[in-house]
Scaffold this motif. Structure first.
Motif, PDB file in Angstrom:
ATOM      1  N   ARG A 105      89.466  16.742  25.766  1.00 16.78           N
ATOM      2  CA  ARG A 105      89.168  15.397  26.260  1.00 16.78           C
ATOM      3  C   ARG A 105      89.674  14.327  25.291  1.00 16.78           C
ATOM      4  O   ARG A 105      90.280  13.336  25.694  1.00 16.78           O
ATOM      5  N   ARG A 106      89.449  14.536  24.013  1.00 20.24           N
ATOM      6  CA  ARG A 106      89.909  13.563  23.015  1.00 20.24           C
ATOM      7  C   ARG A 106      91.429  13.536  22.905  1.00 20.24           C
ATOM      8  O   ARG A 106      92.037  12.477  22.735  1.00 20.24           O
ATOM      9  N   THR A 107      92.068  14.703  22.995  1.00 18.76           N
ATOM     10  CA  THR A 107      93.526  14.762  22.942  1.00 18.76           C
ATOM     11  C   THR A 107      94.137  14.029  24.127  1.00 18.76           C
ATOM     12  O   THR A 107      95.099  13.274  23.968  1.00 18.76           O
ATOM     13  N   ILE A 108      93.592  14.229  25.309  1.00 18.35           N
ATOM     14  CA  ILE A 108      94.076  13.525  26.496  1.00 18.35           C
ATOM     15  C   ILE A 108      93.930  12.013  26.298  1.00 18.35           C
ATOM     16  O   ILE A 108      94.831  11.241  26.631  1.00 18.35           O
ATOM     17  N   GLY A 109      92.813  11.595  25.743  1.00 19.92           N
ATOM     18  CA  GLY A 109      92.605  10.174  25.483  1.00 19.92           C
ATOM     19  C   GLY A 109      93.635   9.602  24.522  1.00 19.92           C
ATOM     20  O   GLY A 109      94.170   8.508  24.750  1.00 19.92           O
ATOM     21  N   HIS A 110      93.935  10.342  23.445  1.00 16.21           N
ATOM     22  CA  HIS A 110      94.937   9.875  22.485  1.00 16.21           C
ATOM     23  C   HIS A 110      96.320   9.808  23.137  1.00 16.21           C
ATOM     24  O   HIS A 110      97.071   8.852  22.911  1.00 16.21           O
ATOM     25  N   LEU A 111      96.669  10.828  23.936  1.00 20.66           N
ATOM     26  CA  LEU A 111      97.971  10.817  24.601  1.00 20.66           C
ATOM     27  C   LEU A 111      98.084   9.664  25.595  1.00 20.66           C
ATOM     28  O   LEU A 111      99.127   9.007  25.688  1.00 20.66           O
ATOM     29  N   ARG A 112      97.005   9.410  26.328  1.00 22.80           N
ATOM     30  CA  ARG A 112      97.033   8.291  27.283  1.00 22.80           C
ATOM     31  C   ARG A 112      97.209   6.966  26.557  1.00 22.80           C
ATOM     32  O   ARG A 112      97.959   6.101  26.997  1.00 22.80           O
ATOM     33  N   ARG A 135     112.626  12.671  23.505  1.00 24.97           N
ATOM     34  CA  ARG A 135     113.074  13.865  24.235  1.00 24.97           C
ATOM     35  C   ARG A 135     112.417  15.123  23.667  1.00 24.97           C
ATOM     36  O   ARG A 135     112.015  16.010  24.415  1.00 24.97           O
ATOM     37  N   ARG A 136     112.284  15.205  22.322  1.00 24.50           N
ATOM     38  CA  ARG A 136     111.611  16.360  21.707  1.00 24.50           C
ATOM     39  C   ARG A 136     110.146  16.427  22.143  1.00 24.50           C
ATOM     40  O   ARG A 136     109.629  17.514  22.435  1.00 24.50           O
ATOM     41  N   ILE A 137     109.483  15.273  22.203  1.00 20.13           N
ATOM     42  CA  ILE A 137     108.088  15.236  22.664  1.00 20.13           C
ATOM     43  C   ILE A 137     108.011  15.709  24.105  1.00 20.13           C
ATOM     44  O   ILE A 137     107.170  16.547  24.454  1.00 20.13           O
ATOM     45  N   LEU A 138     108.881  15.199  24.952  1.00 25.04           N
ATOM     46  CA  LEU A 138     108.877  15.596  26.358  1.00 25.04           C
ATOM     47  C   LEU A 138     109.198  17.078  26.521  1.00 25.04           C
ATOM     48  O   LEU A 138     108.585  17.768  27.347  1.00 25.04           O
ATOM     49  N   ASP A 139     110.138  17.594  25.723  1.00 23.61           N
ATOM     50  CA  ASP A 139     110.466  19.028  25.780  1.00 23.61           C
ATOM     51  C   ASP A 139     109.252  19.882  25.441  1.00 23.61           C
ATOM     52  O   ASP A 139     108.999  20.913  26.084  1.00 23.61           O
ATOM     53  N   LEU A 140     108.485  19.471  24.420  1.00 23.85           N
ATOM     54  CA  LEU A 140     107.274  20.212  24.059  1.00 23.85           C
ATOM     55  C   LEU A 140     106.236  20.177  25.181  1.00 23.85           C
ATOM     56  O   LEU A 140     105.602  21.192  25.484  1.00 23.85           O
ATOM     57  N   VAL A 141     106.074  19.017  25.797  1.00 22.59           N
ATOM     58  CA  VAL A 141     105.117  18.899  26.902  1.00 22.59           C
ATOM     59  C   VAL A 141     105.545  19.807  28.053  1.00 22.59           C
ATOM     60  O   VAL A 141     104.721  20.539  28.622  1.00 22.59           O
TER      61      VAL A 141
END
Length: 134
Positions: free
Chosen positions: A87-94, A112-118
């Motif tokens: 829940r906290r990770t989702i909040g930080h990402l949002r 692009r590296r962040i998106l590739d990891l996601v």
């Protein structure tokens, strides 16, 4: 700090040092904390985050009102820590994504590296889900 650190009421399921979770009705486990002690002749439970609760954990101390639908305290359950971390990770990402714009200091390759990891983690989760269904 505590005027009654040794005694606690017989009706409480908690004791000093217990790991507890604060829950909300809609979102489930909200935060993890510990019981620090008891006040007011054992009727008030003090948690390590500084909040005060009735000793039974069913409502916050000094809450006024007849029909209570607020948070409550329970003993820590096995999945609580994972739920809270997610829940906290989702909040930080949002929050991070909300502040993202063309003026962001991150360059195209970093994004692009962040998106590739996601995408990689999403694909792995889908594969695990499909494997569990079989």
């Amino acid at each position: 700090m505590n005027d009654d650190t040794k005694r606690r009421p017989l009706e409480t399921p908690f004791k000093r040092g217990d790991r507890v979770t604060i829950h909300t009705g809609e979102k489930g486990p909200q935060s993890l904390t510990r019981v620090e002690g008891f006040k007011s002749e054992g009727r008030c439970m003090e948690l390590s985050d500084g909040s005060l609760w009735r000793a039974d954990g069913k409502r916050q101390w000094h809450f006024k009102g007849g029909f209570y639908k607020g948070p409550w305290v329970e003993r820590e359950a096995p999945g609580d820590a994972d739920h809270i971390a997610k829940r906290r990770t989702i909040g930080h990402l949002r929050k991070w994504a909300h502040d993202l714009s063309m003026d962001s200091p991150l360059g195209g390759p970093a994004l692009r590296r962040i998106l590739d990891l996601v995408e990689k983690e999403t694909a792995a989760a889908q594969r695990e889900e499909e494997a569990e269904e079989k």
